[in-house]
Scaffold this active site. Structure first.
Site, PDB file in Angstrom:
ATOM      1  CG  HIS A  99      -0.272  -0.263   2.508  1.00 39.31           C
ATOM      2  ND1 HIS A  99       0.038  -1.537   2.936  1.00 39.31           N
ATOM      3  CD2 HIS A  99       0.167   0.567   3.482  1.00 39.31           C
ATOM      4  CE1 HIS A  99       0.632  -1.479   4.098  1.00 39.31           C
ATOM      5  NE2 HIS A  99       0.738  -0.209   4.464  1.00 39.31           N
ATOM      6  CG  HIS A 101       1.181   5.066   4.128  1.00 42.93           C
ATOM      7  ND1 HIS A 101       0.345   5.031   5.217  1.00 42.93           N
ATOM      8  CD2 HIS A 101       1.850   3.893   4.139  1.00 42.93           C
ATOM      9  CE1 HIS A 101       0.509   3.888   5.874  1.00 42.93           C
ATOM     10  NE2 HIS A 101       1.419   3.185   5.244  1.00 42.93           N
TER      11      HIS A 101
HETATM   12  P1  5GP Z   1       1.799   0.108   7.299  1.00 40.56           P
HETATM   13  O1  5GP Z   1       2.337   0.348   8.670  1.00 40.56           O
HETATM   14  O2  5GP Z   1       1.603  -1.367   7.005  1.00 40.56           O
HETATM   15  O3  5GP Z   1       2.556   0.835   6.227  1.00 40.56           O
HETATM   16  O4  5GP Z   1       0.369   0.802   7.292  1.00 40.56           O
HETATM   17  C1  5GP Z   1      -0.824   0.150   7.508  1.00 40.56           C
HETATM   18  C2  5GP Z   1      -1.874   1.221   7.597  1.00 40.56           C
HETATM   19  O5  5GP Z   1      -3.157   0.622   7.465  1.00 40.56           O
HETATM   20  C3  5GP Z   1      -1.876   1.972   8.930  1.00 40.56           C
HETATM   21  O6  5GP Z   1      -1.663   3.366   8.688  1.00 40.56           O
HETATM   22  C4  5GP Z   1      -3.244   1.683   9.517  1.00 40.56           C
HETATM   23  O7  5GP Z   1      -3.799   2.780  10.187  1.00 40.56           O
HETATM   24  C5  5GP Z   1      -4.061   1.281   8.303  1.00 40.56           C
HETATM   25  N1  5GP Z   1      -5.107   0.316   8.580  1.00 40.56           N
HETATM   26  C6  5GP Z   1      -4.949  -0.853   9.236  1.00 40.56           C
HETATM   27  N2  5GP Z   1      -6.127  -1.507   9.304  1.00 40.56           N
HETATM   28  C7  5GP Z   1      -7.033  -0.727   8.664  1.00 40.56           C
HETATM   29  C8  5GP Z   1      -8.436  -0.873   8.392  1.00 40.56           C
HETATM   30  O8  5GP Z   1      -9.085  -1.850   8.760  1.00 40.56           O
HETATM   31  N3  5GP Z   1      -9.039   0.124   7.714  1.00 40.56           N
HETATM   32  C9  5GP Z   1      -8.344   1.230   7.281  1.00 40.56           C
HETATM   33  N4  5GP Z   1      -9.047   2.161   6.633  1.00 40.56           N
HETATM   34  N5  5GP Z   1      -7.032   1.401   7.521  1.00 40.56           N
HETATM   35  C10 5GP Z   1      -6.385   0.434   8.197  1.00 40.56           C
END
Ligand code: 5GP
Ligand code: ZN
Length: 145
Positions: A99, A101
């Site tokens: 993903h 951001h």
């Molecule tokens: P990472 O740390 O893997 O780069 O980011 C994962 C992101 O996914 C985090 O910013 C977290 O807030 C978001 N996230 C995790 N679970 C969910 C969810 O169920 N719904 C949404 N909308 N965001 C999520």
């Protein structure tokens, strides 16, 4: 992918606030934003790592991420935005569906990445690092080995 939270979001099995969707990507509000308007752009196809995402989809993620960044500036009065992708747990990836951001930023939003800048031991050490990377990349943009 059965147990992937983001695949469930794409399928509509877990609710999300959709910002954009096309045949390749899906974008929605992060549930816990760095700043309001923080968006995640994901490939519809499940990929744990960005490195296996087909070029057209990866390009679309970057393009849509940039368009969302512009929308954040125009519509929500932000000054700038970060595009951020954590690839692998050691890099901070928590959800194992790749993903991008899109993080809206303001001049005084009081958020700091804690970026550090280390020196190389010497020119030879720097050249050795570059030489390894250049050799590995010489076999083309699509090769993931
Ligand atoms: P990472 O740390 O893997 O780069 O980011 C994962 C992101 O996914 C985090 O910013 C977290 O807030 C978001 N996230 C995790 N679970 C969910 C969810 O169920 N719904 C949404 N909308 N965001 C999520
Ligand atoms: Zn997935």
């Amino acid at each position: 992918m059965e147990n992937c939270i983001f695949c469930k979001i794409i399928a509509g099995d877990i609710p999300s606030i959709k910002i954009y969707e096309d045949e390749l990507v899906y974008a929605f509000l992060d549930i816990a934003p760095i700043n309001p308007g923080h968006v995640l752009v994901i490939p519809k196809e499940h990929h744990e790592s960005a490195s296996t995402i087909p070029e057209a989809t990866a390009g679309r993620m970057f393009r849509i991420g940039s368009r969302i960044g512009i929308a954040l500036k125009r519509e929500l009065d932000y000054d700038a935005y970060n595009l951020h992708l954590a690839d692998g747990a050691a890099a901070g990836q928590v959800v194992m569906h790749a993903h991008l951001h899109v993080v809206p930023r303001g001049v005084e939003d009081n958020f700091h990445w804690n970026w550090r800048q280390l020196p190389y031991a010497d020119d030879a050490a720097r050249a050795a690092v570059a030489e390894k990377l250049i050799r590995r990349l010489a076999n083309g943009p699509q090769n993931n080995d």
